[in-house]
Design a protein around this motif. Structure first.
Motif: not given
Length: 84
Positions: A20-21, A23
């Motif tokens: 989702k992020t 990262c």
């Protein structure tokens, strides 16, 4: 047995957070997901392993169906055409 299910659930949550992020694997907030010290490499290993053997795709489809994110997996989410 319960601890193993909780551990698997936390691994999936961590992978979903990463997807989702966007990262970096090294930047995963491991303390947010696990009470014990857990290295990010374990999550990366499980993601790579399950991606290669196809089990991650099955988990992903299950999540999409369970939470009704897509009417048909593989089709865009949104309004579906209706017959008139």
């Amino acid at each position: 047995m319960k601890n193993k299910k909780v551990e698997q659930y936390q691994k999936v949550k961590t992978i979903l957070f990463r997807l989702k992020t966007g990262c970096q694997w090294r930047q995963l907030p491991m303390k947010q997901f696990f009470r014990i010290k857990y290295p990010w490499q374990i999550i990366y290993y499980h993601f790579q392993k399950s991606s290669k053997d196809g089990s991650w795709e099955r988990v992903w489809h299950h999540i999409l169906k369970k939470y009704n994110f897509a009417g048909n997996v593989g089709h865009p989410v949104g309004r579906q055409p209706q017959a008139s």
